[in-house]
Design a protein around this motif. Structure first.
Motif, mmCIF file in Angstrom:
data_model
loop_
_atom_site.group_PDB
_atom_site.id
_atom_site.type_symbol
_atom_site.label_atom_id
_atom_site.label_comp_id
_atom_site.label_asym_id
_atom_site.label_seq_id
_atom_site.Cartn_x
_atom_site.Cartn_y
_atom_site.Cartn_z
ATOM 1 N N GLN A 160 0.843 -1.886 3.455
ATOM 2 C CA GLN A 160 0.829 -2.182 4.888
ATOM 3 C C GLN A 160 -0.294 -3.146 5.236
ATOM 4 O OE1 GLN A 160 3.258 -0.648 7.018
ATOM 5 N NE2 GLN A 160 2.581 -2.411 8.210
ATOM 6 N N ALA A 161 -1.463 -2.936 4.659
ATOM 7 C CA ALA A 161 -2.616 -3.784 4.943
ATOM 8 C C ALA A 161 -2.402 -5.221 4.468
ATOM 9 C CB ALA A 161 -3.869 -3.207 4.300
ATOM 10 N N MET A 162 -1.514 -5.425 3.486
ATOM 11 C CA MET A 162 -1.236 -6.766 2.965
ATOM 12 C C MET A 162 -0.008 -7.400 3.598
ATOM 13 S SD MET A 162 -2.099 -6.623 -1.100
ATOM 14 C CE MET A 162 -0.789 -5.485 -1.511
ATOM 15 N N GLY A 163 0.578 -6.738 4.596
ATOM 16 C CA GLY A 163 1.768 -7.288 5.238
ATOM 17 C C GLY A 163 3.044 -7.017 4.464
ATOM 18 N N LEU A 164 2.987 -6.053 3.547
ATOM 19 C CA LEU A 164 4.160 -5.664 2.767
ATOM 20 C C LEU A 164 4.703 -4.342 3.289
ATOM 21 C CD1 LEU A 164 2.792 -6.443 -0.816
ATOM 22 C CD2 LEU A 164 4.280 -7.879 0.593
ATOM 23 N N ALA A 165 5.833 -3.939 2.741
ATOM 24 C CA ALA A 165 6.454 -2.675 3.093
ATOM 25 C C ALA A 165 6.728 -1.885 1.828
ATOM 26 C CB ALA A 165 7.755 -2.925 3.852
ATOM 27 N N ALA A 166 6.798 -0.575 1.967
ATOM 28 C CA ALA A 166 7.066 0.279 0.812
ATOM 29 C C ALA A 166 8.019 1.398 1.190
ATOM 30 C CB ALA A 166 5.762 0.862 0.266
ATOM 31 N N GLY A 167 8.790 1.821 0.208
ATOM 32 C CA GLY A 167 9.629 3.003 0.335
ATOM 33 C C GLY A 167 9.162 4.038 -0.664
ATOM 34 N N ILE A 168 9.787 5.187 -0.642
ATOM 35 C CA ILE A 168 9.406 6.232 -1.595
ATOM 36 C C ILE A 168 10.633 7.050 -1.968
ATOM 37 C CG2 ILE A 168 8.776 7.906 0.197
ATOM 38 C CD1 ILE A 168 6.340 8.610 -1.697
ATOM 39 N N VAL A 169 10.767 7.358 -3.251
ATOM 40 C CA VAL A 169 11.942 8.059 -3.773
ATOM 41 C C VAL A 169 11.486 9.173 -4.721
ATOM 42 C CG1 VAL A 169 14.001 7.830 -5.220
ATOM 43 C CG2 VAL A 169 13.419 6.026 -3.585
ATOM 44 N N PRO A 194 9.493 1.546 -4.179
ATOM 45 C CA PRO A 194 9.860 0.131 -4.044
ATOM 46 C C PRO A 194 8.911 -0.559 -3.060
ATOM 47 C CG PRO A 194 11.769 1.571 -3.818
ATOM 48 C CD PRO A 194 10.558 2.425 -3.718
ATOM 49 N N VAL A 195 8.473 -1.770 -3.406
ATOM 50 C CA VAL A 195 7.527 -2.507 -2.563
ATOM 51 C C VAL A 195 7.974 -3.955 -2.445
ATOM 52 C CG1 VAL A 195 5.111 -3.183 -2.224
ATOM 53 C CG2 VAL A 195 5.631 -1.025 -3.388
ATOM 54 N N GLY A 196 7.821 -4.523 -1.267
ATOM 55 C CA GLY A 196 8.139 -5.932 -1.043
ATOM 56 C C GLY A 196 7.992 -6.277 0.412
ATOM 57 N N TYR A 197 8.590 -7.380 0.823
ATOM 58 C CA TYR A 197 8.593 -7.786 2.229
ATOM 59 C C TYR A 197 9.796 -7.138 2.915
ATOM 60 C CZ TYR A 197 5.076 -11.297 1.160
ATOM 61 O OH TYR A 197 3.919 -11.941 0.777
ATOM 62 N N GLU A 198 9.565 -6.626 4.098
ATOM 63 C CA GLU A 198 10.661 -5.986 4.840
ATOM 64 C C GLU A 198 11.661 -7.043 5.304
ATOM 65 O OE1 GLU A 198 11.392 -2.986 8.629
ATOM 66 O OE2 GLU A 198 9.403 -3.793 8.261
ATOM 67 N N ARG A 199 12.935 -6.699 5.207
ATOM 68 C CA ARG A 199 13.990 -7.598 5.677
ATOM 69 C C ARG A 199 14.295 -7.309 7.139
ATOM 70 N NH1 ARG A 199 19.271 -8.000 2.164
ATOM 71 N NH2 ARG A 199 19.317 -5.789 2.624
#
Length: 199
Positions: A160-169, A194-199
């Motif tokens: 979040q602090a880097m402008g990315l998004a994450a999920g959790i499974v 999973p981590v990346g830029y949110e769509r």
């Protein structure tokens, strides 16, 4: 492969990161930088004391039974081939364990949650229980699971602090996930993020 040094002073406050953090399940295909991967891995298990061994997430008895793997897609991390990489906290480095893009295999092992394969990076947190049960007995298994939670939250907030998004499974077939990643059978998966830029 040695990773770039992590940043120790970001531009987003902890309070802001906590306040806006959400679990995301839709990712853009945009690649991440090697610096971003470095920062995420450091936040998960990086060594945080000069000349010492204490890590970013607390661990019962400082035994650190956890391992973190990066499942990297093709063209998804700049300057990095697709594959399954193991993070080495002591050298802040990664080593390639399995070549090729395994994100689809990881998603299928995770009860066919295909959205996971859209993320450029899947971080897999595993526990080797023998490292902690030797001291704490069966209770050590609980301590390792608690530690996995700390690591997961660190990854969420760092992303979040880097402008990315994450999920959790947490829904996956353990044996199948171990097999498709090509990791040690004693490294039992607890979380996939999973981590990346949110769509």
């Amino acid at each position: 492969m040695r990773l770039p040094a992590p940043e120790l002073d970001g531009g987003v406050s902890l309070e802001k990161a906590i306040g806006v953090r959400r679990t995301i399940r839709s990712f853009d295909a945009k690649a991440l930088s090697l610096q971003q991967l470095s920062q995420l891995l450091w936040s998960a298990q990086g060594i945080t004391e000069q000349g010492g061994f204490k890590r970013a997430a607390p661990s019962a008895g400082a035994l650190y039974p956890m391992d973190v793997y990066a499942v990297v897609g093709a063209g998804c991390i700049e300057s990095l081939d697709p594959g399954v990489y193991h993070y080495n906290p002591e050298g802040h480095s990664i080593s390639l364990g399995r070549e090729g893009d395994a994100r689809g295999d990881v998603a299928r092992a995770s009860l066919w949650q295909t959205w996971m394969a859209q993320a450029p990076l899947n971080l897999v947190i595993t526990a080797e229980y023998s490292r902690i049960t030797g001291k704490y007995g069966k209770r050590g298994i609980r301590y390792a699971m608690i530690e996995a939670g700390h690591i997961g939250q660190n990854i969420f907030l760092q992303a979040q602090a880097m402008g990315l998004a994450a999920g959790i499974v947490g829904a996956f077939e353990d044996d199948k996930l171990i097999r498709v990643m090509g990791i040690k059978e004693t490294h039992e998966p607890l979380l996939v993020m999973p981590v990346g830029y949110e769509r």
